[in-house]
Design an enzyme around this catalytic site. Sequence first.
Site, PDB file in Angstrom:
ATOM      1  N   ASN A   1       3.145   5.082 -11.654  1.00 54.93           N
ATOM      2  CA  ASN A   1       1.809   5.116 -12.264  1.00 54.93           C
ATOM      3  C   ASN A   1       0.657   5.079 -11.260  1.00 54.93           C
ATOM      4  OD1 ASN A   1      -0.307   4.247 -14.486  1.00 54.93           O
ATOM      5  ND2 ASN A   1      -0.324   2.641 -12.927  1.00 54.93           N
TER       6      ASN A   1
ATOM      7  N   ASP B   1       0.854  -1.186   0.000  1.00 59.44           N
ATOM      8  CA  ASP B   1       0.000   0.000   0.000  1.00 59.44           C
ATOM      9  C   ASP B   1       0.893   1.241   0.000  1.00 59.44           C
ATOM     10  OD1 ASP B   1      -1.698   2.087   0.472  1.00 59.44           O
ATOM     11  OD2 ASP B   1      -2.858   1.056   2.031  1.00 59.44           O
TER      12      ASP B   1
ATOM     13  N   LYS C   1      -1.718  16.103  -9.928  1.00 53.97           N
ATOM     14  CA  LYS C   1      -1.195  15.815 -11.274  1.00 53.97           C
ATOM     15  C   LYS C   1      -0.324  16.966 -11.785  1.00 53.97           C
ATOM     16  CE  LYS C   1      -2.249  11.945 -11.075  1.00 53.97           C
ATOM     17  NZ  LYS C   1      -1.443  10.768 -11.349  1.00 53.97           N
TER      18      LYS C   1
ATOM     19  N   TYR D   1      -7.056  16.276  -6.780  1.00 54.61           N
ATOM     20  CA  TYR D   1      -6.537  15.371  -7.818  1.00 54.61           C
ATOM     21  C   TYR D   1      -5.768  16.161  -8.885  1.00 54.61           C
ATOM     22  CZ  TYR D   1      -6.200  12.166 -11.707  1.00 54.61           C
ATOM     23  OH  TYR D   1      -5.708  11.420 -12.741  1.00 54.61           O
TER      24      TYR D   1
HETATM   25  N1  LIG Z   1      -7.828   6.538 -16.549  1.00 58.44           N
HETATM   26  C1  LIG Z   1      -7.780   7.831 -16.782  1.00 58.44           C
HETATM   27  O1  LIG Z   1      -8.734   8.410 -17.348  1.00 58.44           O
HETATM   28  C2  LIG Z   1      -6.543   8.621 -16.429  1.00 58.44           C
HETATM   29  C3  LIG Z   1      -6.301   9.846 -17.063  1.00 58.44           C
HETATM   30  C4  LIG Z   1      -5.172  10.561 -16.725  1.00 58.44           C
HETATM   31  C5  LIG Z   1      -4.269  10.081 -15.791  1.00 58.44           C
HETATM   32  N2  LIG Z   1      -4.533   8.879 -15.178  1.00 58.44           N
HETATM   33  C6  LIG Z   1      -3.571   8.388 -14.181  1.00 58.44           C
HETATM   34  O2  LIG Z   1      -3.161   7.091 -14.551  1.00 58.44           O
HETATM   35  C7  LIG Z   1      -2.677   6.397 -13.407  1.00 58.44           C
HETATM   36  C8  LIG Z   1      -3.197   4.970 -13.418  1.00 58.44           C
HETATM   37  O3  LIG Z   1      -4.577   4.966 -13.201  1.00 58.44           O
HETATM   38  P1  LIG Z   1      -5.595   4.121 -14.094  1.00 58.44           P
HETATM   39  O4  LIG Z   1      -6.302   5.072 -14.935  1.00 58.44           O
HETATM   40  O5  LIG Z   1      -4.925   2.972 -14.726  1.00 58.44           O
HETATM   41  O6  LIG Z   1      -6.616   3.685 -12.935  1.00 58.44           O
HETATM   42  P2  LIG Z   1      -6.873   2.280 -12.232  1.00 58.44           P
HETATM   43  O7  LIG Z   1      -7.312   1.288 -13.249  1.00 58.44           O
HETATM   44  O8  LIG Z   1      -7.782   2.606 -11.102  1.00 58.44           O
HETATM   45  O9  LIG Z   1      -5.433   1.864 -11.668  1.00 58.44           O
HETATM   46  C9  LIG Z   1      -4.873   2.476 -10.541  1.00 58.44           C
HETATM   47  C10 LIG Z   1      -3.732   1.623 -10.024  1.00 58.44           C
HETATM   48  O10 LIG Z   1      -3.165   2.270  -8.880  1.00 58.44           O
HETATM   49  C11 LIG Z   1      -3.066   1.318  -7.824  1.00 58.44           C
HETATM   50  N3  LIG Z   1      -3.209   1.959  -6.523  1.00 58.44           N
HETATM   51  C12 LIG Z   1      -4.196   2.777  -6.095  1.00 58.44           C
HETATM   52  N4  LIG Z   1      -4.018   3.082  -4.792  1.00 58.44           N
HETATM   53  C13 LIG Z   1      -2.893   2.435  -4.395  1.00 58.44           C
HETATM   54  C14 LIG Z   1      -2.207   2.322  -3.146  1.00 58.44           C
HETATM   55  N5  LIG Z   1      -2.655   2.923  -2.021  1.00 58.44           N
HETATM   56  N6  LIG Z   1      -1.089   1.569  -3.089  1.00 58.44           N
HETATM   57  C15 LIG Z   1      -0.637   0.922  -4.185  1.00 58.44           C
HETATM   58  N7  LIG Z   1      -1.250   0.977  -5.388  1.00 58.44           N
HETATM   59  C16 LIG Z   1      -2.374   1.726  -5.484  1.00 58.44           C
HETATM   60  C17 LIG Z   1      -4.233   0.358  -8.070  1.00 58.44           C
HETATM   61  O11 LIG Z   1      -3.943  -0.920  -7.512  1.00 58.44           O
HETATM   62  P3  LIG Z   1      -4.628  -1.547  -6.187  1.00 58.44           P
HETATM   63  O12 LIG Z   1      -6.029  -1.037  -6.104  1.00 58.44           O
HETATM   64  O13 LIG Z   1      -4.518  -3.020  -6.412  1.00 58.44           O
HETATM   65  O14 LIG Z   1      -3.755  -1.061  -5.075  1.00 58.44           O
HETATM   66  C18 LIG Z   1      -4.208   0.248  -9.588  1.00 58.44           C
HETATM   67  O15 LIG Z   1      -3.281  -0.721  -9.995  1.00 58.44           O
HETATM   68  C19 LIG Z   1      -3.113   7.223 -12.191  1.00 58.44           C
HETATM   69  O16 LIG Z   1      -1.998   7.922 -11.685  1.00 58.44           O
HETATM   70  C20 LIG Z   1      -4.111   8.222 -12.776  1.00 58.44           C
HETATM   71  O17 LIG Z   1      -4.134   9.431 -12.063  1.00 58.44           O
HETATM   72  C21 LIG Z   1      -5.632   8.141 -15.470  1.00 58.44           C
END
Ligand SMILES: NC(=O)c1ccc[n+]([C@@H]2O[C@H](COP(=O)([O-])OP(=O)(O)OC[C@H]3O[C@@H](n4cnc5c(N)ncnc54)[C@H](OP(=O)(O)O)[C@@H]3O)[C@@H](O)[C@H]2O)c1
Length: 263
Positions: free
Chosen positions: A95, A70, A164, A160
């Site tokens: 990420n 975590d 970023k 948020y």
């Molecule tokens: N999807 C979008 O529209 C978008 C757009 C711009 C930027 N982003 C960025 O992309 C990145 C990846 O997000 P995603 O879009 O792929 O979303 P996602 O599918 O929700 O993935 C988020 C990942 O972060 C991990 N995570 C969350 N809290 C955590 C914690 N306390 N400790 C360790 N791991 C943690 C989650 O794993 P566990 O829950 O298993 O811990 C999961 O693997 C993020 O930084 C997000 O801000 C996303």
Amino acid sequence: MMPRKTFQKKYGPWALVTGASSGIGMEFARQIAALGLNLVLVARRKQRLDRLALELENTHGIQAEALPIDLSRNDFLPEIENITAELDIGLLINNAGFGTTGEFVENDLESEIKLLHVNCRAPLMLAHRFGKKMKNRNRGGIIFLSSIVGFTAVPLWSNYAASKAYDLSLAEALAHELKAHNVDVLALCPGTTEAEFQEIAGTRMLMPMPAAPVVRLALKKLGRRSVAIPGILNRLNVLSIKLQPRPWSRAIFGKVIRHIQKR
Ligand SMILES: NC(=O)c1ccc[n+]([C@@H]2O[C@H](COP(=O)([O-])OP(=O)(O)OC[C@H]3O[C@@H](n4cnc5c(N)ncnc54)[C@H](OP(=O)(O)O)[C@@H]3O)[C@@H](O)[C@H]2O)c1
């Protein structure tokens, strides 16, 4: 995309991907494994990481270590340091992250602090730890997940978007500092991307891009640029943010978040 051998030479033999259990992080793990690097996979959901590690080992003949941690915990770093002590990490993908939606003062303070820890504190600590090692060995790469919202203030996504903006600024400055040491740093700034992010943030997806081209662009631009924005619409969005007075873009983004807010 860089040839496999060149990629391995620049960024191998091991990569560490945070947030590898889902979405963009899982796609990073798959594409990096396909390029022949061994992987340390970090996130909280152990079963998913174990399954992914097995899949990557079987499909690409690499080594993969699942590391359930975590990243919001104060003491996460020593655990990562222990496991990676004997591994030569040449690529760090910062990420892991999540978003909260709603009026800042009405949101739960603990969740907002946790967001800061996962989205900012953890990438900072990991970049410090592994960036130093990369500097000393004179090669490596670090990718930070920012977002198009890192370019503007966003009402209802206030913390948020601020997190970023921090990731974007840190990545750009480190790209400059570490260039002389042959360490490439990139801020990846996607717009809406298919993942679990929106579900967790409590918003609806607006014209999402698949994760695969987002990650492909990042791996292509690493070493060539310090900022990468996937997709023409997202690039136009960022251009309009830069051309508008800041109060306009924050008012528009605030309206968009109100529109896609689920609760
Ligand atoms: N999807 C979008 O529209 C978008 C757009 C711009 C930027 N982003 C960025 O992309 C990145 C990846 O997000 P995603 O879009 O792929 O979303 P996602 O599918 O929700 O993935 C988020 C990942 O972060 C991990 N995570 C969350 N809290 C955590 C914690 N306390 N400790 C360790 N791991 C943690 C989650 O794993 P566990 O829950 O298993 O811990 C999961 O693997 C993020 O930084 C997000 O801000 C996303």
